[in-house]
Design a protein around this motif. Structure first.
Motif, PDB file in Angstrom:
ATOM      1  N   ALA A  68       0.662  -1.145  -0.136  1.00  0.00           N
ATOM      2  CA  ALA A  68       0.019   0.232   0.187  1.00  0.00           C
ATOM      3  C   ALA A  68       0.824   0.837  -0.209  1.00  0.00           C
ATOM      4  CB  ALA A  68      -1.287  -0.025   1.675  1.00  0.00           C
ATOM      5  N   TRP A  69       0.405   1.758  -0.733  1.00  0.00           N
ATOM      6  CA  TRP A  69       1.104   3.347  -1.551  1.00  0.00           C
ATOM      7  C   TRP A  69       0.260   4.500  -0.380  1.00  0.00           C
ATOM      8  CZ3 TRP A  69       6.992   3.599  -1.751  1.00  0.00           C
ATOM      9  CH2 TRP A  69       7.112   1.805  -2.049  1.00  0.00           C
ATOM     10  N   ILE A  70       0.625   5.576  -0.293  1.00  0.00           N
ATOM     11  CA  ILE A  70       0.241   7.187  -0.208  1.00  0.00           C
ATOM     12  C   ILE A  70       1.031   8.172  -0.712  1.00  0.00           C
ATOM     13  CG2 ILE A  70      -0.771   9.344   1.280  1.00  0.00           C
ATOM     14  CD1 ILE A  70      -1.346   7.317   3.736  1.00  0.00           C
ATOM     15  N   LEU A  71       0.348   8.370  -2.314  1.00  0.00           N
ATOM     16  CA  LEU A  71       0.254   9.324  -3.015  1.00  0.00           C
ATOM     17  C   LEU A  71      -0.229  10.910  -2.186  1.00  0.00           C
ATOM     18  CD1 LEU A  71       0.741   7.353  -6.712  1.00  0.00           C
ATOM     19  CD2 LEU A  71       2.468   7.245  -4.600  1.00  0.00           C
ATOM     20  N   GLY A  72       0.746  11.636  -1.922  1.00  0.00           N
ATOM     21  CA  GLY A  72       0.078  12.715  -1.119  1.00  0.00           C
ATOM     22  C   GLY A  72       0.366  14.307  -1.840  1.00  0.00           C
ATOM     23  N   GLY A  78     -11.295   0.737 -18.646  1.00  0.00           N
ATOM     24  CA  GLY A  78     -10.612   0.575 -17.704  1.00  0.00           C
ATOM     25  C   GLY A  78     -10.341  -1.432 -18.347  1.00  0.00           C
ATOM     26  N   HIS A  79     -10.194  -1.416 -16.969  1.00  0.00           N
ATOM     27  CA  HIS A  79      -9.179  -2.971 -16.966  1.00  0.00           C
ATOM     28  C   HIS A  79      -9.529  -3.529 -15.953  1.00  0.00           C
ATOM     29  CE1 HIS A  79      -5.909  -6.157 -16.532  1.00  0.00           C
ATOM     30  NE2 HIS A  79      -5.518  -5.838 -17.885  1.00  0.00           N
ATOM     31  N   PRO A  80      -9.954  -5.020 -15.810  1.00  0.00           N
ATOM     32  CA  PRO A  80     -10.795  -5.744 -15.145  1.00  0.00           C
ATOM     33  C   PRO A  80     -10.062  -6.300 -14.312  1.00  0.00           C
ATOM     34  CG  PRO A  80     -10.267  -7.428 -17.044  1.00  0.00           C
ATOM     35  CD  PRO A  80      -9.779  -5.913 -17.186  1.00  0.00           C
ATOM     36  N   ASN A  81      -8.499  -6.068 -13.882  1.00  0.00           N
ATOM     37  CA  ASN A  81      -7.857  -5.643 -12.840  1.00  0.00           C
ATOM     38  C   ASN A  81      -7.136  -4.966 -11.777  1.00  0.00           C
ATOM     39  OD1 ASN A  81      -7.353  -8.511 -12.977  1.00  0.00           O
ATOM     40  ND2 ASN A  81      -5.709  -9.098 -13.613  1.00  0.00           N
ATOM     41  N   ILE A  82      -8.086  -3.787 -12.359  1.00  0.00           N
ATOM     42  CA  ILE A  82      -7.814  -2.369 -11.765  1.00  0.00           C
ATOM     43  C   ILE A  82      -9.169  -1.773 -11.207  1.00  0.00           C
ATOM     44  CG2 ILE A  82      -6.785  -0.034 -12.040  1.00  0.00           C
ATOM     45  CD1 ILE A  82      -5.467  -0.527 -14.434  1.00  0.00           C
ATOM     46  N   LEU A  83      -9.306  -1.369 -10.220  1.00  0.00           N
ATOM     47  CA  LEU A  83     -10.662  -1.071  -9.255  1.00  0.00           C
ATOM     48  C   LEU A  83     -10.021   0.286  -8.950  1.00  0.00           C
ATOM     49  CD1 LEU A  83     -13.213  -1.617  -8.234  1.00  0.00           C
ATOM     50  CD2 LEU A  83     -12.220  -2.157  -6.053  1.00  0.00           C
ATOM     51  N   HIS A  84     -11.113   1.302  -9.178  1.00  0.00           N
ATOM     52  CA  HIS A  84     -10.877   2.621  -9.235  1.00  0.00           C
ATOM     53  C   HIS A  84     -11.899   3.511  -8.201  1.00  0.00           C
ATOM     54  CE1 HIS A  84     -10.511   6.866 -11.344  1.00  0.00           C
ATOM     55  NE2 HIS A  84      -9.680   6.924 -10.521  1.00  0.00           N
ATOM     56  N   VAL A  89      -7.862   4.548  -4.446  1.00  0.00           N
ATOM     57  CA  VAL A  89      -8.554   5.396  -4.012  1.00  0.00           C
ATOM     58  C   VAL A  89      -8.246   6.453  -4.047  1.00  0.00           C
ATOM     59  CG1 VAL A  89      -9.144   5.420  -1.721  1.00  0.00           C
ATOM     60  CG2 VAL A  89      -8.135   3.387  -2.343  1.00  0.00           C
ATOM     61  N   ASP A  90      -9.425   7.426  -5.052  1.00  0.00           N
ATOM     62  CA  ASP A  90      -9.266   8.061  -5.722  1.00  0.00           C
ATOM     63  C   ASP A  90     -10.284   9.984  -5.438  1.00  0.00           C
ATOM     64  OD1 ASP A  90      -8.126  10.754  -7.377  1.00  0.00           O
ATOM     65  OD2 ASP A  90      -8.832   9.386  -8.671  1.00  0.00           O
ATOM     66  N   ARG A 118      -0.972 -10.586  -3.952  1.00  0.00           N
ATOM     67  CA  ARG A 118      -0.931  -9.637  -5.173  1.00  0.00           C
ATOM     68  C   ARG A 118      -1.380  -8.559  -5.212  1.00  0.00           C
ATOM     69  NH1 ARG A 118       3.247 -12.106  -8.412  1.00  0.00           N
ATOM     70  NH2 ARG A 118       2.061 -11.585 -10.010  1.00  0.00           N
ATOM     71  N   CYS A 119      -1.928  -8.064  -4.714  1.00  0.00           N
ATOM     72  CA  CYS A 119      -2.590  -6.964  -4.659  1.00  0.00           C
ATOM     73  C   CYS A 119      -2.058  -5.929  -3.716  1.00  0.00           C
ATOM     74  CB  CYS A 119      -3.904  -6.571  -4.087  1.00  0.00           C
ATOM     75  SG  CYS A 119      -3.609  -6.747  -1.935  1.00  0.00           S
ATOM     76  N   LEU A 120      -1.776  -3.861  -4.695  1.00  0.00           N
ATOM     77  CA  LEU A 120      -1.492  -2.881  -4.568  1.00  0.00           C
ATOM     78  C   LEU A 120      -2.815  -1.931  -4.063  1.00  0.00           C
ATOM     79  CD1 LEU A 120       1.301  -3.493  -7.255  1.00  0.00           C
ATOM     80  CD2 LEU A 120       1.699  -3.714  -4.229  1.00  0.00           C
ATOM     81  N   PHE A 121      -2.450  -1.036  -3.561  1.00  0.00           N
ATOM     82  CA  PHE A 121      -2.825  -0.088  -2.787  1.00  0.00           C
ATOM     83  C   PHE A 121      -2.264   1.098  -3.919  1.00  0.00           C
ATOM     84  CE2 PHE A 121      -5.055  -3.244  -0.429  1.00  0.00           C
ATOM     85  CZ  PHE A 121      -6.639  -3.300  -0.807  1.00  0.00           C
ATOM     86  N   LEU A 122      -3.100   2.455  -4.357  1.00  0.00           N
ATOM     87  CA  LEU A 122      -3.025   3.233  -4.196  1.00  0.00           C
ATOM     88  C   LEU A 122      -4.218   4.347  -3.530  1.00  0.00           C
ATOM     89  CD1 LEU A 122      -1.484   2.660  -8.327  1.00  0.00           C
ATOM     90  CD2 LEU A 122       0.000   2.476  -5.794  1.00  0.00           C
ATOM     91  N   VAL A 123      -3.752   5.201  -2.695  1.00  0.00           N
ATOM     92  CA  VAL A 123      -4.264   5.504  -2.278  1.00  0.00           C
ATOM     93  C   VAL A 123      -3.394   7.228  -2.307  1.00  0.00           C
ATOM     94  CG1 VAL A 123      -5.383   6.427  -0.037  1.00  0.00           C
ATOM     95  CG2 VAL A 123      -4.700   4.141  -0.105  1.00  0.00           C
ATOM     96  N   LEU A 124      -4.308   7.897  -3.108  1.00  0.00           N
ATOM     97  CA  LEU A 124      -3.856   9.495  -3.265  1.00  0.00           C
ATOM     98  C   LEU A 124      -4.628   9.478  -2.105  1.00  0.00           C
ATOM     99  CD1 LEU A 124      -5.009   9.242  -6.821  1.00  0.00           C
ATOM    100  CD2 LEU A 124      -3.204   8.089  -5.278  1.00  0.00           C
ATOM    101  N   SER A 125      -3.801  11.113  -2.032  1.00  0.00           N
ATOM    102  CA  SER A 125      -4.581  12.048  -0.794  1.00  0.00           C
ATOM    103  C   SER A 125      -4.312  13.632  -0.881  1.00  0.00           C
ATOM    104  CB  SER A 125      -4.199  11.357   0.293  1.00  0.00           C
ATOM    105  OG  SER A 125      -4.237  12.452   1.492  1.00  0.00           O
ATOM    106  N   HIS A 126      -4.616  14.861  -1.043  1.00  0.00           N
ATOM    107  CA  HIS A 126      -4.582  16.466  -1.729  1.00  0.00           C
ATOM    108  C   HIS A 126      -3.646  16.732   0.270  1.00  0.00           C
ATOM    109  CE1 HIS A 126      -6.678  15.465  -4.223  1.00  0.00           C
ATOM    110  NE2 HIS A 126      -8.179  15.420  -3.647  1.00  0.00           N
TER     111      HIS A 126
END
Length: 354
Positions: A50-54, A105-111, A153-154, A177-185
């Motif tokens: 899991a990664w936070i992109l701030g 979209g792609h079936p392996n990406i959940l937005h 997560v956007d 084999r899952c990754l989370f990209l958590v976007l945050s302002h």
């Protein structure tokens, strides 16, 4: 991207008509150092899940997230020769994954983002718990042994308490084999328990040169003269999205008008204030409303920084105006209140403070 059931004609949250969405962009403006950190992490022995992109809104967090997701899906073997030889996260536009993602979209990406409220005919004010719970079915589906699945997560700032707790639960027990990209302002405002389970990468605002580069890339020859372009780049405050919005409609006129009235708020020109407020609150002009929010918050932020070391009481007054204006904007959007009154109240509050 698992949202095939949504009507195709519905707009995306934060969509700017005529411009590509982040999942459609194959070019990243700036953030090369952060891109390299993600690439190095992906091919390292221990990849965090899991990664936070701030960073501030509109600087490219979602574009980078989808760029990383596209690269991972296209290169599932982290230790393969393609990943070892990669210099960045680029994927050829004619690659099957790039084409599929660009097409919708792609079936392996959940937005995950704020959904459309069909009854109210607008996007919901927050990212509800039901959206976050879609991760259960998403990660519960069968995928090939080599495939990765990614959840973006956007933006996490839109979550309410229930949805934040639901995200925390899945972060605590992540599937393989899952990754989370958590976007945050504003990553510092996220739950400490969410922050503790994520690696954090902070993206910096774009330079004025990068803003110009991004506008030329997206707009081609449909740009104003160099003087106006420089003014837009300065007013954008590092946000490519803000620069695009300032290009549209009455953006530059609003930026100039709000700044002039705010600079001279002690002797408030009521006629000018009403004229600018009418322009901002005009029916159907959501671009103007967003431009006001950006310019007003930028003006307050700049003046708060000046006063912190010089006049603490003035700084507190500006912070109070910042808080009240932000709340008034949220209330106007959620309850369909008079936008013109929000603009006028902002100018009146500045007159009182100055």
């Amino acid at each position: 991207m698992a949202r095939a059931s949504a009507p195709a004609e519905l707009p995306e949250v934060d969509e700017i008509p005529g411009y590509p969405l982040p999942h459609q962009r194959d070019r990243l403006i700036g953030h090369q150092a952060t891109e390299q950190r993600l690439l190095e992490a992906y091919r390292s022995d221990r990849l965090h899940h899991a990664w936070i992109l701030g960073g501030p809104k509109g600087i490219g967090k979602a574009t980078l997230a989808f760029r990383f997701a596209r690269f991972v899906i296209a290169n599932p073997d982290r230790f393969g020769p393609e990943v070892a030889a990669a210099r960045d996260l680029a994927v050829a536009p004619d690659h099957a994954v790039a084409r599929q993602l660009g097409a919708g979209g792609h079936p392996n990406i959940l937005h995950l983002r704020r959904p459309w409220d069909d009854k109210a005919k607008r996007f919901k004010a927050d990212l509800p718990v039901d959206e976050v719970r879609r991760t259960v079915s998403f990660f519960g589906t069968t995928a090939s042994a080599k495939a990765w699945r990614l959840c973006i997560v956007d933006a996490a700032d839109d979550m309410n308490v229930s949805s934040a707790n639901a995200l925390l639960k899945i972060l605590e027990e992540p599937p393989e084999r899952c990754l989370f990209l958590v976007l945050s302002h504003a990553p510092g405002r996220l739950l400490p328990t969410i922050r503790s389970r994520c690696r954090r990468l902070d993206l910096t605002p774009l330079s004025e040169e990068q803003i110009g580069e991004g506008l030329r890339d997206l707009c081609g020859g449909n740009l104003p003269g160099e003087a106006d372009l420089r003014e837009i780049a300065r007013a954008a405050d590092g946000s490519l999205r803000a620069a695009i919005m300032l290009l549209s409609g009455d953006g530059l006129a609003i930026a100039r008008g709000v700044k002039q009235i705010a600079d001279n708020a002690a002797e408030l020109d009521l006629a000018a204030a009403h004229a600018v407020a009418d322009l901002i609150a005009a029916r159907g002009q959501n671009d103007n409303w967003e431009n006001f929010q950006h310019v007003a918050q930028l003006w307050l932020h700049e003046h708060m920084r000046r006063q912190v070391g010089a006049n603490l009481e003035k700084a507190r007054q500006l912070i109070d105006i910042w808080d009240r204006t932000n709340q008034a904007i949220q209330d106007a959007d959620a309850l369909n209140l008079d936008r013109k009154q929000v603009v006028l109240d902002f100018f009146f509050a500045l007159r009182t403070a100055r």
